[in-house]
Design a protein around this motif. Structure first.
Motif, PDB file in Angstrom:
ATOM      1  N   PHE A 135       0.970  -0.800   0.264  1.00  0.00           N
ATOM      2  CA  PHE A 135       0.116  -0.007  -0.027  1.00  0.00           C
ATOM      3  C   PHE A 135       0.766   0.906  -0.110  1.00  0.00           C
ATOM      4  CE2 PHE A 135      -3.795  -2.815   1.426  1.00  0.00           C
ATOM      5  CZ  PHE A 135      -4.409  -2.430   0.414  1.00  0.00           C
ATOM      6  N   LEU A 136       1.907   1.151   0.603  1.00  0.00           N
ATOM      7  CA  LEU A 136       2.765   2.382   0.586  1.00  0.00           C
ATOM      8  C   LEU A 136       3.524   2.512  -0.885  1.00  0.00           C
ATOM      9  CD1 LEU A 136       5.722   2.315   3.801  1.00  0.00           C
ATOM     10  CD2 LEU A 136       3.696   4.179   3.150  1.00  0.00           C
ATOM     11  N   THR A 137       4.058   1.487  -1.321  1.00  0.00           N
ATOM     12  CA  THR A 137       4.376   1.621  -2.839  1.00  0.00           C
ATOM     13  C   THR A 137       2.925   1.912  -3.848  1.00  0.00           C
ATOM     14  OG1 THR A 137       5.442  -0.540  -2.696  1.00  0.00           O
ATOM     15  CG2 THR A 137       5.540   0.293  -4.627  1.00  0.00           C
ATOM     16  N   LEU A 138       2.234   1.574  -3.356  1.00  0.00           N
ATOM     17  CA  LEU A 138       0.845   2.320  -4.467  1.00  0.00           C
ATOM     18  C   LEU A 138       0.474   3.721  -4.373  1.00  0.00           C
ATOM     19  CD1 LEU A 138      -1.874  -0.757  -4.040  1.00  0.00           C
ATOM     20  CD2 LEU A 138      -0.717   0.081  -6.469  1.00  0.00           C
ATOM     21  N   GLY A 139       0.432   3.941  -2.895  1.00  0.00           N
ATOM     22  CA  GLY A 139       0.167   4.928  -2.371  1.00  0.00           C
ATOM     23  C   GLY A 139       1.263   5.743  -3.089  1.00  0.00           C
ATOM     24  N   ASN A 140       2.752   5.933  -2.527  1.00  0.00           N
ATOM     25  CA  ASN A 140       3.441   6.786  -3.669  1.00  0.00           C
ATOM     26  C   ASN A 140       3.353   7.357  -5.075  1.00  0.00           C
ATOM     27  OD1 ASN A 140       5.543   7.720  -1.487  1.00  0.00           O
ATOM     28  ND2 ASN A 140       6.172   5.205  -1.437  1.00  0.00           N
ATOM     29  N   VAL A 141       2.920   5.840  -5.641  1.00  0.00           N
ATOM     30  CA  VAL A 141       3.543   5.371  -6.959  1.00  0.00           C
ATOM     31  C   VAL A 141       1.923   6.539  -7.786  1.00  0.00           C
ATOM     32  CG1 VAL A 141       2.889   4.546  -8.877  1.00  0.00           C
ATOM     33  CG2 VAL A 141       4.522   3.430  -7.463  1.00  0.00           C
ATOM     34  N   ILE A 142       1.015   6.521  -6.407  1.00  0.00           N
ATOM     35  CA  ILE A 142      -0.841   6.836  -7.364  1.00  0.00           C
ATOM     36  C   ILE A 142      -0.203   8.478  -7.049  1.00  0.00           C
ATOM     37  CG2 ILE A 142      -2.933   7.068  -7.104  1.00  0.00           C
ATOM     38  CD1 ILE A 142      -2.978   5.093  -6.057  1.00  0.00           C
ATOM     39  N   GLY A 143       0.389   8.971  -5.870  1.00  0.00           N
ATOM     40  CA  GLY A 143       0.301  10.500  -5.766  1.00  0.00           C
ATOM     41  C   GLY A 143       1.543  10.596  -7.110  1.00  0.00           C
ATOM     42  N   GLY A 144       2.923  10.106  -7.536  1.00  0.00           N
ATOM     43  CA  GLY A 144       3.392  10.211  -8.291  1.00  0.00           C
ATOM     44  C   GLY A 144       2.461  10.445  -9.751  1.00  0.00           C
ATOM     45  N   TYR A 145       1.700   9.814  -9.260  1.00  0.00           N
ATOM     46  CA  TYR A 145       0.318  10.464 -11.019  1.00  0.00           C
ATOM     47  C   TYR A 145      -0.456  10.898 -11.341  1.00  0.00           C
ATOM     48  CZ  TYR A 145      -2.235   8.755 -15.229  1.00  0.00           C
ATOM     49  OH  TYR A 145      -2.763   8.549 -16.074  1.00  0.00           O
ATOM     50  N   TRP A 146      -0.532  11.323  -9.598  1.00  0.00           N
ATOM     51  CA  TRP A 146      -1.746  12.643  -9.913  1.00  0.00           C
ATOM     52  C   TRP A 146      -0.309  13.595 -10.237  1.00  0.00           C
ATOM     53  CZ3 TRP A 146      -3.742  13.609  -3.953  1.00  0.00           C
ATOM     54  CH2 TRP A 146      -4.954  14.229  -4.513  1.00  0.00           C
ATOM     55  N   ALA A 147       0.322  13.461  -9.528  1.00  0.00           N
ATOM     56  CA  ALA A 147       1.243  14.797  -9.923  1.00  0.00           C
ATOM     57  C   ALA A 147       1.150  15.065 -11.372  1.00  0.00           C
ATOM     58  CB  ALA A 147       2.779  15.472  -9.007  1.00  0.00           C
ATOM     59  N   TYR A 148       1.802  13.908 -11.785  1.00  0.00           N
ATOM     60  CA  TYR A 148       2.037  14.140 -13.538  1.00  0.00           C
ATOM     61  C   TYR A 148       1.313  14.420 -14.074  1.00  0.00           C
ATOM     62  CZ  TYR A 148       3.837  12.114 -17.441  1.00  0.00           C
ATOM     63  OH  TYR A 148       4.234  12.025 -19.139  1.00  0.00           O
ATOM     64  N   THR A 149      -0.224  13.868 -13.820  1.00  0.00           N
ATOM     65  CA  THR A 149      -1.006  14.556 -14.776  1.00  0.00           C
ATOM     66  C   THR A 149      -2.033  15.734 -14.356  1.00  0.00           C
ATOM     67  OG1 THR A 149      -2.484  12.818 -13.835  1.00  0.00           O
ATOM     68  CG2 THR A 149      -1.558  12.606 -15.375  1.00  0.00           C
ATOM     69  N   GLU A 150      -1.911  16.329 -12.893  1.00  0.00           N
ATOM     70  CA  GLU A 150      -2.405  17.256 -12.428  1.00  0.00           C
ATOM     71  C   GLU A 150      -1.550  18.625 -12.232  1.00  0.00           C
ATOM     72  OE1 GLU A 150      -5.546  17.377 -11.613  1.00  0.00           O
ATOM     73  OE2 GLU A 150      -6.014  19.777 -11.169  1.00  0.00           O
ATOM     74  N   LEU A 151      -0.407  18.105 -12.137  1.00  0.00           N
ATOM     75  CA  LEU A 151       0.747  19.773 -11.815  1.00  0.00           C
ATOM     76  C   LEU A 151       0.953  20.332 -12.935  1.00  0.00           C
ATOM     77  CD1 LEU A 151       1.971  18.519  -8.335  1.00  0.00           C
ATOM     78  CD2 LEU A 151       0.057  19.566  -8.848  1.00  0.00           C
ATOM     79  N   GLY A 152       1.420  19.479 -14.495  1.00  0.00           N
ATOM     80  CA  GLY A 152       1.116  20.016 -15.268  1.00  0.00           C
ATOM     81  C   GLY A 152       2.978  20.574 -15.130  1.00  0.00           C
ATOM     82  N   TRP A 153       4.271  20.243 -14.609  1.00  0.00           N
ATOM     83  CA  TRP A 153       5.554  20.509 -15.029  1.00  0.00           C
ATOM     84  C   TRP A 153       5.905  19.464 -14.952  1.00  0.00           C
ATOM     85  CZ3 TRP A 153       8.625  17.991 -11.234  1.00  0.00           C
ATOM     86  CH2 TRP A 153       8.739  17.161 -10.284  1.00  0.00           C
ATOM     87  N   GLY A 154       5.667  18.192 -15.372  1.00  0.00           N
ATOM     88  CA  GLY A 154       5.691  17.560 -16.398  1.00  0.00           C
ATOM     89  C   GLY A 154       6.386  15.532 -15.916  1.00  0.00           C
ATOM     90  N   GLY A 155       7.269  16.264 -14.934  1.00  0.00           N
ATOM     91  CA  GLY A 155       7.399  15.150 -13.788  1.00  0.00           C
ATOM     92  C   GLY A 155       6.329  14.580 -12.679  1.00  0.00           C
ATOM     93  N   TYR A 156       6.926  13.558 -11.855  1.00  0.00           N
ATOM     94  CA  TYR A 156       6.080  12.672 -10.990  1.00  0.00           C
ATOM     95  C   TYR A 156       6.859  13.122  -9.684  1.00  0.00           C
ATOM     96  CZ  TYR A 156       9.324   9.449 -13.564  1.00  0.00           C
ATOM     97  OH  TYR A 156      10.455   8.826 -13.511  1.00  0.00           O
ATOM     98  N   TRP A 157       7.480  12.881  -9.304  1.00  0.00           N
ATOM     99  CA  TRP A 157       8.591  12.622  -8.023  1.00  0.00           C
ATOM    100  C   TRP A 157       9.165  13.988  -7.780  1.00  0.00           C
ATOM    101  CZ3 TRP A 157       6.993   9.951  -4.090  1.00  0.00           C
ATOM    102  CH2 TRP A 157       8.286   9.800  -3.190  1.00  0.00           C
ATOM    103  N   ALA A 158       9.287  15.152  -7.053  1.00  0.00           N
ATOM    104  CA  ALA A 158       9.886  16.474  -6.531  1.00  0.00           C
ATOM    105  C   ALA A 158      10.875  15.818  -5.551  1.00  0.00           C
ATOM    106  CB  ALA A 158       8.978  17.365  -7.202  1.00  0.00           C
ATOM    107  N   TRP A 159      10.859  15.500  -4.752  1.00  0.00           N
ATOM    108  CA  TRP A 159      11.663  15.115  -3.775  1.00  0.00           C
ATOM    109  C   TRP A 159      11.149  16.293  -2.615  1.00  0.00           C
ATOM    110  CZ3 TRP A 159      13.989  10.541  -3.104  1.00  0.00           C
ATOM    111  CH2 TRP A 159      14.924  10.053  -4.328  1.00  0.00           C
TER     112      TRP A 159
END
Lengths: 659, 164
Positions: free
Chosen positions: A216-240
């Motif tokens: 679930f931790l993995t899924l949570g992180n990956v879904i968060g990354g996908y969310w950032a990728y499609t929603e924030l518009g900066w083209g990345g998925y992990w910003a540290w």
């Protein structure tokens, strides 16, 4: 409704305190009736938590704006799914969700058939209830979900547009399931220490719990990354970001734990290390919560204006001090089996190196995350530690980790001879060098990606070889056909091959991560009918239009896409203007393939319909998402019970009066 | 007169050069990316000044324009960096500097890994040294034989369960 809501919180608080005390008393007096009463109380606490959730869901779903929480995070026009998902949009609601999961896990552990006659049960329950009490104290006195407003507003403040995304429905829930799930192995570890039952039994009991939490931790992180990728518009998925780091750190330590427990199970070694890892993992989940709620570090995820961080810091300190005290008091017992290694070159050693890298990576992330605070404390100057730092520091560490993952499966337990090493690694090593040569031949010149892809292919090849060896060995005995042999090999060794599937998933994700660093970007303002060229793509901006969805206005551009002259269809990047929110949000258009994503953002437009677009070509990003699916499949495969699954063992040790 | 014309022509040329230089960089050029991506946007987007695309971020537009002007004026990446550090402090950077106390941010993770690595080598050496070889009663199995052995055992176990 608010009365029932509040009652469910305070009653649950009272019952958790009761259950905690009655479990302790039951243990002290060795009275099963008291323990049973505690069990019943734990179940009622879970029911109370469910009632609280139900009431808040109802209030949100039916727009009961008299509730402060409802009016702060929803508006009447919000789609029903987001109204309900607003339950975890704010402090009080998200902590209620956390508490709900905690009570759910407690009830599941206490009433598990596998826990029958297990003397650890009351201890585990008491430890989990101590956590529950903390959360209920917060819900009851600090972040109250059922506060009523003096005046009922006409309209709510609405949900932050960035949260109006399918990611909002899944990311927090999965992440919390992972975070809270770690409380279970933590409770088992501490309980095992208290009762001085320090063999590998508690590990086997919690193996499935830990893998589920990790998944679930993995899924949570990956879904968060996908969310950032499609929603924030900066083209990345992990910003540290500090909060992303907060969920990555326990993931790393639990990964280390899942590997090092194998040495304890096999050789009875590393007991102190394993317990320390699980304590650290649990402490890191609290640290993450502290970061999110305290606002001590700048983060795009933080729940602002909250003093909750201090409470979490105190609770984390208490939990760590208590755990370390118990650990130290049992040190002499744990130290007994210091064990032996047969050889430097063995699977045992490779697991230790794997642990070193994973915990080293955790330290690197932790250090980078808190460095702004350290710098401010030492020099009085706050510094920013962002993506360039983490990419530079973490890339070699994570590459080393992938290399160890490649070596680990094929290296023998006890002792690996030079012949073993040559037999196992020669072919994968040669083939990886071929891959490196091919990449160089195809024009790749940068050293880092070439090395990375070389190591990743080495890892994939060693794993394929491991499957092949298993199938060959099985066929020698059973004479089965290859697919049949593969099927039975995997089914009858779920844990091992589930783990290898997870490794495959990580390799695929690594391919995506390395590839996506080589994005190309352009920003251009074009008139209607104008084109933007990027790599082999030609984007023709056809028109700008507007549509309405409820009280929201959506401006979108229609863009025709061709690649090497071949029609690929249309994309429609959007900007959404919310009726109840000042800031519009970006809806990215992605035209994806396994090779690359064409990523289009509508940035701005003029009265004469000229529009500005940010267009990116992000190579191999899809592999990040595909890899995560494979990883989940591997995790589920590893813990699936079935006929040949590794079932959780029942307690068969000495009977005690209470269990 | 010739000298005057020559001087005027030279002056004209000098004044024209910056105008050409002014068109050298656009906001998406690689050089601009190199400069802009070292500075953190302070609008709360969590991005650097190259990536920030937050709607209504007034900060980013003016920053970008200023950086571009400095580049057009011929300032190097480091000079621009020093200028902004002087104005806002190290906090403006996306990563700590590789000097002074900030250097510890870069070094410590690897130092810790190195020390822990040495520690692990010592621990394994100690465990290996403590290993007492037991007399070999049976011929040692190769890894492949071990795997076959495991499979056979699991099949026997399954059969046993079926019939007993």
């Amino acid at each position: 409704m608010h009365l029932i809501g509040n009652l469910s919180i305070y009653l649950a608080l009272a019952l958790s305190i009761y259950a905690f005390i009655i479990f302790i008393l039951g243990i002290y007096k060795q009275d099963q009736r008291l323990v049973d009463s505690g069990k019943a109380a734990s179940l009622i606490v879970f029911i109370m938590a469910s009632i609280s959730m139900l009431i808040l869901f109802t209030a949100l779903g039916t727009s009961q704006l008299q509730f402060e929480y409802v009016s702060a995070y929803t508006s009447t026009d919000l789609p029903i799914l987001y109204k309900l998902a607003a339950l975890w949009a704010g402090n009080a609601g998200s902590l209620l969700l956390w508490t709900f999961f905690l009570t759910m896990y407690t009830a599941m552990v206490v009433y598990s058939r596998k826990m029958k006659n297990n003397p650890l049960t009351p201890y585990v329950a008491a430890i989990m209830l101590a956590n529950t009490i903390f959360f209920y104290l917060i819900l009851g006195f600090v972040a109250k979900p059922f506060v009523l407003l003096d005046q009922v507003p006409v309209e709510g403040r609405g949900l932050n547009p960035m949260l109006q995304d399918p990611g909002m429905l899944l990311h927090p829930v999965t992440l919390y399931l992972g975070y809270v799930g770690l409380a279970v192995p933590f409770a088992f570890a501490i309980a095992a220490l208290i009762v001085k039952n320090i063999d590998a039994f508690w590990l086997r009991m919690t193996r499935r719990w830990t893998i589920i939490a990790w998944m679930f931790l993995t899924l949570g992180n990956v879904i968060g990354g996908y969310w950032a990728y499609t929603e924030l518009g900066w083209g990345g998925y992990w910003a540290w970001d500090p909060v992303e780091n907060a969920s990555f750190m326990p993931w790393l330590t639990v990964t280390a734990y899942l590997h090092s427990v194998m040495i304890q199970e096999r050789k009875g070694m590393l007991k102190i290390w394993n317990i320390s890892l699980i304590i650290l993992s649990y402490a890191l989940t609290l640290f993450g919560t502290f970061l999110v709620r305290s606002g001590v570090l700048t983060s795009v995820h933080a729940f602002g204006d909250s003093n909750l961080g201090a409470y979490f810091l105190i609770f984390m300190a208490l939990a760590v001090i208590f755990s370390l005290y118990i650990l130290m008091s049992r040190y002499h017992l744990l130290k007994k089996d210091s064990g032996q290694f047969e050889s430097f070159f063995s699977k045992e050693s490779s697991f230790l190196v794997n642990n070193l890298i994973l915990v080293g990576a955790t330290f690197a992330v932790f250090w980078g995350t808190i460095f702004p605070l350290v710098s401010e404390a030492v020099r009085g100057t706050k510094v920013t530690v962002g993506i360039p730092f983490f990419n530079t520091v973490m890339s070699p560490i994570l590459l080393a980790l992938i290399f160890v993952m490649a070596v680990c499966p094929l290296i023998a337990w006890q002792r690996s001879t030079a012949k073993n090493l040559r037999d196992n690694f020669l072919i994968p090593a040669i083939l990886s060098l071929v891959v490196v040569g091919l990449l160089a031949g195809l024009g790749m010149r940068a050293a880092y990606p070439i090395i990375s892809f070389g190591i990743i292919s080495f890892m994939l090849l060693t794993h394929i070889l491991e499957f092949y060896r298993g199938v060959k060995a099985r066929r020698k005995v059973t004479k089965e056909a290859y697919p049949v042999a593969l099927y039975w090999l995997m089914i009858k060794n779920r844990r091992r091959y589930g783990g290898y599937i997870v490794h495959f998933g990580i390799a695929l994700m690594a391919i995506g991560i390395v590839g996506s660093n080589f994005d190309t970007e352009t920003m251009k303002t074009v008139p209607k009918g104008g084109t933007i060229e990027i790599q082999d793509y030609v984007l023709t901006y056809e028109y700008l239009a507007q549509r309405s969805e409820g009280i929201n206005d959506i401006v979108f551009a229609n863009i025709r896409v061709t690649k090497n002259g071949k029609e690929l269809g249309y994309v429609q990047p959007e900007r959404i203007f919310y009726g109840s929110w000042e800031e519009p949000s970006t809806e990215v258009a992605v035209l994806g393939s396994l090779r690359e994503d064409l990523y289009v953002v509508l940035s701005a437009w003029e009265k004469d319909e000229r529009a500005t677009f940010v267009v990116k070509v992000n190579p191999l990003v899809k592999w990040v998402w595909i890899g995560s699916f494979v990883l989940v499949i591997g995790s589920v495969f590893a813990i699936w019970t079935g006929k040949y699954g590794n079932t959780t063992p029942r307690y068969t040790g000495p009977q005690r009066k209470v269990s | 007169m010739k000298k005057v014309i020559a001087a005027l022509t030279l002056l004209l040329l000098i004044s024209v050069i910056p105008a050409y230089a002014g068109d050298q960089y656009d906001f998406k050029s690689a050089e601009f990316k190199e400069v802009a991506s070292q500075f953190m946007c302070m609008c709360g987007c969590g991005q650097d000044h190259f990536e920030c695309n937050m709607q209504g971020c007034g900060l980013n537009d003016s920053f970008k324009q200023e950086m571009k002007e400095m580049m057009d004026d011929g300032l190097t990446k480091d000079e621009i960096k020093d200028y902004y550090i002087g104005m806002y402090g190290e906090e403006i950077l996306t990563a700590p500097e590789k000097k002074g106390f900030s250097l510890t941010a870069w070094i410590l993770p690897f130092a810790v890994l190195g020390v822990a690595g040495v520690g692990i080598v010592f621990v394994i050496r100690k465990w290996v040294a403590g290993y007492k070889e037991e007399p070999i009663l049976f011929e040692e199995l190769t890894e492949e034989q071990e795997l076959e052995d495991e499979i056979v055992k699991s099949m026997i176990d399954e059969e046993r369960k079926k019939y007993f």
